[in-house]
Design a protein around this motif. Structure first.
Motif, PDB file in Angstrom:
ATOM      1  N   HIS A 136      -2.259  12.353   8.068  1.00  0.00           N
ATOM      2  CA  HIS A 136      -0.752  11.709   7.520  1.00  0.00           C
ATOM      3  C   HIS A 136      -0.408  12.380   5.786  1.00  0.00           C
ATOM      4  O   HIS A 136      -0.867  12.963   5.320  1.00  0.00           O
ATOM      5  CB  HIS A 136      -0.480  10.290   6.989  1.00  0.00           C
ATOM      6  CG  HIS A 136      -1.635   8.967   8.252  1.00  0.00           C
ATOM      7  ND1 HIS A 136      -1.158   8.461   8.818  1.00  0.00           N
ATOM      8  CD2 HIS A 136      -2.950   8.926   8.944  1.00  0.00           C
ATOM      9  CE1 HIS A 136      -1.833   7.546   9.979  1.00  0.00           C
ATOM     10  NE2 HIS A 136      -2.866   8.245   9.680  1.00  0.00           N
ATOM     11  N   HIS A 137       0.827  12.144   5.830  1.00  0.00           N
ATOM     12  CA  HIS A 137       1.038  12.368   4.767  1.00  0.00           C
ATOM     13  C   HIS A 137       1.877  10.961   3.980  1.00  0.00           C
ATOM     14  O   HIS A 137       2.153  10.292   4.621  1.00  0.00           O
ATOM     15  CB  HIS A 137       3.000  13.061   4.483  1.00  0.00           C
ATOM     16  CG  HIS A 137       3.301  12.492   3.192  1.00  0.00           C
ATOM     17  ND1 HIS A 137       4.174  12.096   2.739  1.00  0.00           N
ATOM     18  CD2 HIS A 137       3.557  14.110   2.290  1.00  0.00           C
ATOM     19  CE1 HIS A 137       4.757  12.484   1.400  1.00  0.00           C
ATOM     20  NE2 HIS A 137       4.322  14.418   0.877  1.00  0.00           N
ATOM     21  N   GLU A 138       0.860  10.478   2.810  1.00  0.00           N
ATOM     22  CA  GLU A 138       0.758   9.561   2.433  1.00  0.00           C
ATOM     23  C   GLU A 138       2.094   9.785   0.328  1.00  0.00           C
ATOM     24  O   GLU A 138       1.600  10.072   0.468  1.00  0.00           O
ATOM     25  CB  GLU A 138      -0.201   8.970   1.830  1.00  0.00           C
ATOM     26  CG  GLU A 138      -1.484   8.687   2.814  1.00  0.00           C
ATOM     27  CD  GLU A 138      -0.563   7.215   3.987  1.00  0.00           C
ATOM     28  OE1 GLU A 138      -0.162   6.419   2.982  1.00  0.00           O
ATOM     29  OE2 GLU A 138      -1.011   7.299   5.373  1.00  0.00           O
ATOM     30  N   LEU A 139       2.953   8.870   0.779  1.00  0.00           N
ATOM     31  CA  LEU A 139       3.584   8.523  -0.344  1.00  0.00           C
ATOM     32  C   LEU A 139       3.093   7.650  -1.661  1.00  0.00           C
ATOM     33  O   LEU A 139       3.247   6.287  -0.987  1.00  0.00           O
ATOM     34  CB  LEU A 139       5.212   8.403  -0.661  1.00  0.00           C
ATOM     35  CG  LEU A 139       5.932   8.177  -1.502  1.00  0.00           C
ATOM     36  CD1 LEU A 139       5.869   9.563  -2.518  1.00  0.00           C
ATOM     37  CD2 LEU A 139       7.495   8.113  -1.056  1.00  0.00           C
ATOM     38  N   LEU A 140       2.456   7.463  -2.505  1.00  0.00           N
ATOM     39  CA  LEU A 140       1.926   6.424  -3.284  1.00  0.00           C
ATOM     40  C   LEU A 140       2.577   6.134  -5.010  1.00  0.00           C
ATOM     41  O   LEU A 140       2.859   6.780  -5.485  1.00  0.00           O
ATOM     42  CB  LEU A 140       0.621   6.968  -3.690  1.00  0.00           C
ATOM     43  CG  LEU A 140      -0.775   5.995  -4.073  1.00  0.00           C
ATOM     44  CD1 LEU A 140      -0.763   4.315  -3.098  1.00  0.00           C
ATOM     45  CD2 LEU A 140      -2.516   6.081  -4.007  1.00  0.00           C
ATOM     46  N   ARG A 146       1.141  -0.890   0.273  1.00  0.00           N
ATOM     47  CA  ARG A 146       0.155   0.054   0.240  1.00  0.00           C
ATOM     48  C   ARG A 146       0.907   1.074   0.277  1.00  0.00           C
ATOM     49  O   ARG A 146       1.917   1.067  -0.380  1.00  0.00           O
ATOM     50  CB  ARG A 146      -1.001   0.340   1.151  1.00  0.00           C
ATOM     51  CG  ARG A 146       0.221  -0.569   2.672  1.00  0.00           C
ATOM     52  CD  ARG A 146      -1.368   0.502   3.546  1.00  0.00           C
ATOM     53  NE  ARG A 146      -1.199   1.897   3.329  1.00  0.00           N
ATOM     54  CZ  ARG A 146      -1.908   2.347   3.967  1.00  0.00           C
ATOM     55  NH1 ARG A 146      -2.834   2.354   5.174  1.00  0.00           N
ATOM     56  NH2 ARG A 146      -2.123   3.662   3.572  1.00  0.00           N
ATOM     57  N   SER A 147       0.696   2.219   0.711  1.00  0.00           N
ATOM     58  CA  SER A 147       1.132   3.397   0.424  1.00  0.00           C
ATOM     59  C   SER A 147       2.383   3.646   1.924  1.00  0.00           C
ATOM     60  O   SER A 147       1.643   3.019   3.327  1.00  0.00           O
ATOM     61  CB  SER A 147      -0.529   4.882   0.793  1.00  0.00           C
ATOM     62  OG  SER A 147      -0.722   4.478   1.470  1.00  0.00           O
ATOM     63  N   ILE A 148       3.367   4.578   1.787  1.00  0.00           N
ATOM     64  CA  ILE A 148       3.972   4.948   2.560  1.00  0.00           C
ATOM     65  C   ILE A 148       3.790   5.828   3.314  1.00  0.00           C
ATOM     66  O   ILE A 148       3.947   6.496   3.166  1.00  0.00           O
ATOM     67  CB  ILE A 148       4.982   4.755   2.128  1.00  0.00           C
ATOM     68  CG1 ILE A 148       5.762   3.545   0.660  1.00  0.00           C
ATOM     69  CG2 ILE A 148       6.157   4.837   2.723  1.00  0.00           C
ATOM     70  CD1 ILE A 148       6.967   4.143   0.035  1.00  0.00           C
TER      71      ILE A 148
END
Length: 166
Positions: free
Chosen positions: A49-53, A31-33
């Motif tokens: 949250h910051h999500e890196l996708l 999933r995303s980081i």
């Protein structure tokens, strides 16, 4: 003038970023980081949250929540938001809000060949919150908080899975 040492409630997302081992529950699908700001900053009422996708990934299974609102802001990239089986292309600066209790199912997919960065803000986990996964009813067996009486909403044809360009 020299800078004073930053207080603990100022953090950069890279300093609190999880490793790349998170998987969608019950699967091997990455999933995303995430970078969970709330615990790092001492916040207890907000989930931030910051999500890196990375390309070809999604943030979650398509889901809806009974008691927790959520807002997602696109920082970078052009993800698709999956809403009730339909895809909508987003761009930097777009924000999407999901009011609690509506049954609007959603997920964010990176169907591009470039990374996507999202800012996700929601209410902190509420014990009364329930969740439903309308395209993944098999997840009911993994949850104690299934939303049994979620509003029925028609679903479009998309299955909620990310597909990067080839």
């Amino acid at each position: 003038m020299p800078h004073t040492k930053r207080p603990a409630f100022i953090r950069h997302y890279r300093d609190i970023q999880n490793d790349d081992t998170a998987r969608l529950r019950g699967t091997d699908e990455p999933r995303s980081i995430g970078s969970p700001f709330s615990p790092a900053l001492g916040l207890t009422r907000l989930g931030i949250h910051h999500e890196l996708l990375p390309p070809g990934r999604r943030t979650s299974f398509p889901h809806a929540e009974s008691a927790e609102e959520e807002f997602v802001y696109v920082i970078e990239g052009t993800p698709d938001v999956w809403i009730d089986g339909e895809l909508f292309r987003l761009a930097p600066g777009d924000g999407v809000g999901f009011p609690a209790g509506t049954g609007i199912a959603h997920s964010f997919l990176n169907n591009t060949d470039q990374p996507v960065r999202l800012l996700v803000v929601g209410e902190a986990n509420k014990p009364e919150n329930r969740i439903v996964y309308p395209v993944n009813p098999e997840l009911r067996a993994l949850r104690t908080d299934w939303w049994e009486d979620a509003p029925a909403r028609p679903l479009g044809p998309h299955d909620g899975k990310a597909r990067p360009p080839e």
